[in-house]
Design a protein around this motif. Structure first.
Motif, PDB file in Angstrom:
ATOM      1  N   ASP A 130       0.837  -1.202   0.000  1.00  0.00           N
ATOM      2  CA  ASP A 130       0.000   0.000   0.000  1.00  0.00           C
ATOM      3  C   ASP A 130       0.871   1.250   0.000  1.00  0.00           C
ATOM      4  N   GLY A 131       0.918   1.945  -1.120  1.00  0.00           N
ATOM      5  CA  GLY A 131       1.632   3.209  -1.222  1.00  0.00           C
ATOM      6  C   GLY A 131       3.119   3.103  -1.473  1.00  0.00           C
ATOM      7  N   ARG A 180       0.588  -8.392   1.471  1.00  0.00           N
ATOM      8  CA  ARG A 180      -0.776  -8.301   2.018  1.00  0.00           C
ATOM      9  C   ARG A 180      -0.722  -7.791   3.430  1.00  0.00           C
ATOM     10  N   ASN A 181      -1.712  -7.043   3.826  1.00  0.00           N
ATOM     11  CA  ASN A 181      -1.780  -6.544   5.205  1.00  0.00           C
ATOM     12  C   ASN A 181      -2.394  -7.583   6.090  1.00  0.00           C
TER      13      ASN A 181
END
Length: 181
Positions: A130-131, A180-181
């Motif tokens: 993410d980001g 993945r978080n």
């Protein structure tokens, strides 16, 4: 007092009765040996091949055999296999015994594409989250088309570095490893 012959006869009858009441579980087919506490990984490979109808490495079959380092508890029940998603890109293999295990076996999916990354080819491995995105040079350990999941390994000064990881082929020479978080 009972004679030795009577004691022996009684013991044999008792053992036969126990064997009849407590038969050996069907899981013996899934164990490495009758006394093994682990599931036979070769049997999982056979079950996945039967489920997909394709051999390991073929389009529609498992990409590679199940990792032989796994030590999965022996399963008393027959294995339950199903497609993990509607894309049919991996098979869920589960031991239905309470509190047992489940693994996912990746399947070689041809998306109508031509192989664009060859085994041994130098690739750019992009780890994406993410980001952010981080890239490093690497080597493809499998061949693949756009969208295929292949094994890759990072390189440092032209030598292999670290363990292999799985990434998706994005375009010629680029493999993406999503976090993945």
């Amino acid at each position: 007092m009972m004679s030795p012959k009577a004691i022996l006869t009684r013991s044999v009858i008792l053992a036969a009765g126990l064997a009849w009441l407590c038969p050996m579980p069907a899981s013996a087919a899934y164990a490495n040996t009758p006394a093994s506490p682990f599931t036979d990984l070769t049997e999982i490979d056979r079950e996945v091949s039967a489920f997909t109808g394709k051999s390991i490495g073929q389009s529609g079959g498992a990409m590679m055999p199940v990792d032989r380092r796994l030590r999965l508890n022996s399963c008393r029940s027959p294995l339950a296999l199903s497609w993990r998603t509607t894309r049919r890109d991996s098979v869920s293999v589960q031991c239905p015994d309470p509190g047992s295990w489940r693994i996912f076996v990746p399947v070689r999916v041809e998306e109508g594409g031509q192989v664009i990354v060859m085994r041994g080819e130098a690739v750019s491995i992009s780890v994406v989250g993410d980001g952010f995105a981080v890239s490093q040079p690497g080597e493809a350990m499998d061949a693949g088309a756009v969208g295929d999941w292949i094994r890759v390994r990072g390189l440092k000064d032209g030598s292999p570095r670290g363990d292999a990881m799985r990434g998706r082929v994005v375009r010629p020479g680029e493999v993406e490893v999503p976090l993945r978080n």
